[in-house]
Design an enzyme around this catalytic site. Structure first.
Site, PDB file in Angstrom:
ATOM      1  N   ALA A 137      35.498  37.375  22.599  1.00 42.17           N
ATOM      2  CA  ALA A 137      36.614  37.123  23.520  1.00 42.17           C
ATOM      3  C   ALA A 137      36.776  35.651  23.887  1.00 42.17           C
ATOM      4  O   ALA A 137      37.534  35.318  24.788  1.00 42.17           O
ATOM      5  CB  ALA A 137      36.420  37.954  24.778  1.00 42.17           C
ATOM      6  N   ASN A 154      29.131  38.649  27.523  1.00 39.83           N
ATOM      7  CA  ASN A 154      28.455  38.474  26.224  1.00 39.83           C
ATOM      8  C   ASN A 154      28.930  37.191  25.558  1.00 39.83           C
ATOM      9  O   ASN A 154      28.203  36.579  24.768  1.00 39.83           O
ATOM     10  CB  ASN A 154      28.719  39.684  25.338  1.00 39.83           C
ATOM     11  CG  ASN A 154      27.941  40.906  25.814  1.00 39.83           C
ATOM     12  OD1 ASN A 154      26.730  40.968  25.654  1.00 39.83           O
ATOM     13  ND2 ASN A 154      28.626  41.843  26.447  1.00 39.83           N
ATOM     14  N   HIS A 158      38.774  32.798  30.432  1.00 40.01           N
ATOM     15  CA  HIS A 158      37.513  32.094  30.175  1.00 40.01           C
ATOM     16  C   HIS A 158      37.799  30.616  29.942  1.00 40.01           C
ATOM     17  O   HIS A 158      38.685  30.268  29.151  1.00 40.01           O
ATOM     18  CB  HIS A 158      36.822  32.652  28.927  1.00 40.01           C
ATOM     19  CG  HIS A 158      36.597  34.134  28.972  1.00 40.01           C
ATOM     20  ND1 HIS A 158      35.824  34.742  29.935  1.00 40.01           N
ATOM     21  CD2 HIS A 158      37.044  35.132  28.174  1.00 40.01           C
ATOM     22  CE1 HIS A 158      35.818  36.054  29.720  1.00 40.01           C
ATOM     23  NE2 HIS A 158      36.552  36.311  28.665  1.00 40.01           N
TER      24      HIS A 158
HETATM   25  N1  LIG Z   1      30.916  39.379  22.339  1.00 44.26           N
HETATM   26  C1  LIG Z   1      32.049  39.480  23.027  1.00 44.26           C
HETATM   27  O1  LIG Z   1      32.861  38.561  23.094  1.00 44.26           O
HETATM   28  C2  LIG Z   1      32.376  40.760  23.699  1.00 44.26           C
HETATM   29  C3  LIG Z   1      31.472  41.781  23.722  1.00 44.26           C
HETATM   30  N2  LIG Z   1      31.783  42.963  24.318  1.00 44.26           N
HETATM   31  C4  LIG Z   1      30.761  43.996  24.288  1.00 44.26           C
HETATM   32  O2  LIG Z   1      30.982  44.817  23.147  1.00 44.26           O
HETATM   33  C5  LIG Z   1      30.502  46.130  23.400  1.00 44.26           C
HETATM   34  C6  LIG Z   1      31.605  47.143  23.074  1.00 44.26           C
HETATM   35  O3  LIG Z   1      32.723  46.905  23.905  1.00 44.26           O
HETATM   36  P1  LIG Z   1      33.829  48.055  24.146  1.00 44.26           P
HETATM   37  O4  LIG Z   1      34.205  48.674  22.865  1.00 44.26           O
HETATM   38  O5  LIG Z   1      34.854  47.491  25.023  1.00 44.26           O
HETATM   39  O6  LIG Z   1      32.949  49.102  24.975  1.00 44.26           O
HETATM   40  P2  LIG Z   1      33.294  50.616  25.332  1.00 44.26           P
HETATM   41  O7  LIG Z   1      32.586  50.901  26.616  1.00 44.26           O
HETATM   42  O8  LIG Z   1      34.755  50.862  25.267  1.00 44.26           O
HETATM   43  O9  LIG Z   1      32.607  51.432  24.143  1.00 44.26           O
HETATM   44  C7  LIG Z   1      31.229  51.419  23.925  1.00 44.26           C
HETATM   45  C8  LIG Z   1      30.832  52.804  23.453  1.00 44.26           C
HETATM   46  O10 LIG Z   1      29.466  52.766  23.007  1.00 44.26           O
HETATM   47  C9  LIG Z   1      28.732  53.801  23.662  1.00 44.26           C
HETATM   48  N3  LIG Z   1      27.328  53.404  23.767  1.00 44.26           N
HETATM   49  C10 LIG Z   1      26.754  52.542  24.635  1.00 44.26           C
HETATM   50  N4  LIG Z   1      25.451  52.424  24.387  1.00 44.26           N
HETATM   51  C11 LIG Z   1      25.180  53.226  23.330  1.00 44.26           C
HETATM   52  C12 LIG Z   1      23.995  53.536  22.608  1.00 44.26           C
HETATM   53  N5  LIG Z   1      22.808  52.996  22.949  1.00 44.26           N
HETATM   54  N6  LIG Z   1      24.078  54.416  21.594  1.00 44.26           N
HETATM   55  C13 LIG Z   1      25.268  54.992  21.271  1.00 44.26           C
HETATM   56  N7  LIG Z   1      26.425  54.734  21.912  1.00 44.26           N
HETATM   57  C14 LIG Z   1      26.378  53.861  22.944  1.00 44.26           C
HETATM   58  C15 LIG Z   1      29.407  53.928  24.998  1.00 44.26           C
HETATM   59  O11 LIG Z   1      29.083  55.149  25.617  1.00 44.26           O
HETATM   60  P3  LIG Z   1      29.093  55.231  27.237  1.00 44.26           P
HETATM   61  O12 LIG Z   1      30.513  54.957  27.641  1.00 44.26           O
HETATM   62  O13 LIG Z   1      28.622  56.602  27.506  1.00 44.26           O
HETATM   63  O14 LIG Z   1      28.160  54.163  27.700  1.00 44.26           O
HETATM   64  C16 LIG Z   1      30.869  53.836  24.588  1.00 44.26           C
HETATM   65  O15 LIG Z   1      31.352  55.044  24.098  1.00 44.26           O
HETATM   66  C17 LIG Z   1      30.067  46.144  24.874  1.00 44.26           C
HETATM   67  O16 LIG Z   1      28.684  45.930  24.984  1.00 44.26           O
HETATM   68  C18 LIG Z   1      30.813  44.961  25.456  1.00 44.26           C
HETATM   69  O17 LIG Z   1      30.188  44.423  26.614  1.00 44.26           O
HETATM   70  C19 LIG Z   1      33.012  43.182  24.866  1.00 44.26           C
HETATM   71  C20 LIG Z   1      33.930  42.176  24.879  1.00 44.26           C
HETATM   72  C21 LIG Z   1      33.683  40.875  24.351  1.00 44.26           C
HETATM   73  O1  LIG Z   2      36.095  40.632  26.832  1.00 40.72           O
HETATM   74  C1  LIG Z   2      35.853  39.665  27.558  1.00 40.72           C
HETATM   75  O2  LIG Z   2      36.750  38.991  28.118  1.00 40.72           O
HETATM   76  C2  LIG Z   2      34.456  39.199  27.757  1.00 40.72           C
HETATM   77  C3  LIG Z   2      33.451  40.251  27.790  1.00 40.72           C
HETATM   78  O3  LIG Z   2      33.680  41.358  28.239  1.00 40.72           O
HETATM   79  C4  LIG Z   2      32.109  39.924  27.299  1.00 40.72           C
HETATM   80  O4  LIG Z   2      31.902  38.781  26.862  1.00 40.72           O
HETATM   81  O5  LIG Z   2      31.228  40.787  27.345  1.00 40.72           O
END
Ligand SMILES: NC(=O)C1=CN([C@@H]2O[C@H](COP(=O)(O)OP(=O)(O)OC[C@H]3O[C@@H](n4cnc5c(N)ncnc54)[C@H](OP(=O)(O)O)[C@@H]3O)[C@@H](O)[C@H]2O)C=CC1
Ligand SMILES: O=C([O-])CC(=O)C(=O)O
Length: 271
Positions: free
Chosen positions: A124, A192, A222
């Site tokens: 992001a 993240n 951000h």
């Molecule tokens: N690097 C970056 O820039 C960014 C990173 N992220 C990260 O990316 C990841 C995915 O984001 P997003 O798709 O929005 O998240 P969501 O919450 O929409 O989807 C994540 C899914 O994974 C499931 N889950 C969580 N932990 C586990 C596990 N150990 N085993 C199996 N399934 C699991 C969740 O279940 P449940 O809902 O039951 O927990 C949920 O269904 C998150 O960690 C988020 O913080 C997001 C945005 C930006």
């Molecule tokens: O999606 C975003 O804006 C940032 C975020 O959640 C992450 O870095 O985990």
């Protein structure tokens, strides 16, 4: 064709599956996994061409070339070592898990031993290309300021631990100011990006993070500010939150799709 598995069928996971299914990413969607069978089935019901198997992460790593983690930091800690040990490449979205130095070293060693790669998309944030280039000559400071609407922050461990109630705030408040190493633990679903910035720049201990709850905005904003031998860089991005998960910006899914497209293409552009 490269065989891809997806762990996490939330916002980002479903977007990746759709991008492979539509042919935008030229790959085979081999398998998918989530805690929730309902979310797996919901993704399966949207697919028109692909027919991935429902498999656990270890099974996925036995038959896939690359697994995309888009689940949680816990998922990275649990599944990344066995995936790499099976010689499968891994793309990590929940990059905050890499703040643990021993864990980072373990992933590096395992990937080297098994001749596979760990990919971290810019997610992001923007500016990782310039930051990586700038880091070559040395950096003096890197600061990330994240501003999110209240809906994108509620439920964070930091707020629960400090008993901070954001529901009635009328003005922006600075929730956190400190190092990236602490920020990614305090707000594991929000910053993240700070892990990615730390890895591109001056590390988790020196990267300064500010997190602001702003009741008057609708975007995840951000700001990245970097000083170094190269000069000065300032970048602001105003991201639309995803409709399904207000914590996550739409750009995070687009960045993952873009990186997958790059990996599957023989012509590589940019750093
Ligand atoms: N690097 C970056 O820039 C960014 C990173 N992220 C990260 O990316 C990841 C995915 O984001 P997003 O798709 O929005 O998240 P969501 O919450 O929409 O989807 C994540 C899914 O994974 C499931 N889950 C969580 N932990 C586990 C596990 N150990 N085993 C199996 N399934 C699991 C969740 O279940 P449940 O809902 O039951 O927990 C949920 O269904 C998150 O960690 C988020 O913080 C997001 C945005 C930006
Ligand atoms: O999606 C975003 O804006 C940032 C975020 O959640 C992450 O870095 O985990």
């Amino acid at each position: 064709m490269i065989k891809i598995g997806v762990i996490g069928c939330g916002f980002i996971g479903s977007q990746i599956c759709m991008a492979i299914d539509s042919g935008f990413i030229e790959a085979e969607l081999t398998g998918i996994f989530d805690f929730s069978g309902e979310k797996v089935n919901s993704v399966l019901s949207e697919l028109k061409n692909a027919s991935p198997q429902k498999l656990n992460p270890e099974q996925l790593s036995e038959i896939c070339d690359l697994i995309v983690e888009c689940a949680s930091q816990e998922a990275v800690l649990k599944y990344a070592p066995p995936i790499l040990s099976n010689g499968c490449d891994l793309m990590i979205l929940s990059a905050g898990a890499l703040q643990n130095r021993d864990f980072y070293a373990l992933l590096q060693k395992t990937a080297l031993q098994h001749d596979c790669k760990v990919y971290i998309p810019s997610g992001a944030i923007a500016g990782t290309d310039g930051l990586k280039s700038a880091a070559v000559a040395g950096l003096n400071s890197v600061t990330v300021t994240t501003r999110k609407p209240v809906s994108g922050l509620i439920g964070s461990p930091y707020l629960l631990e400090k008993k901070i109630d954001l529901s009635q705030i009328k003005e922006p408040i600075l929730l956190f100011e400190g190092k990236a190493a602490d920020a990614v633990v305090a707000f594991p679903k929000n910053v993240n990006i700070c892990a990615t910035i730390s890895l591109c720049g001056i590390g988790f201990e020196k990267t300064v993070v500010r997190i602001i709850a702003d009741p008057n905005i609708h975007e995840n904003i951000h700001e990245l500010e970097v000083f170094g031998e190269f000069g000065h860089m300032k970048m602001t991005i105003e991201n639309k939150p995803s409709p399904q998960n207000p914590k996550t910006s739409y750009l995070a899914a687009l960045s993952t799709i873009s990186m997958l497209k790059r990996i599957t293409n023989p012509i590589q552009i940019g750093i």
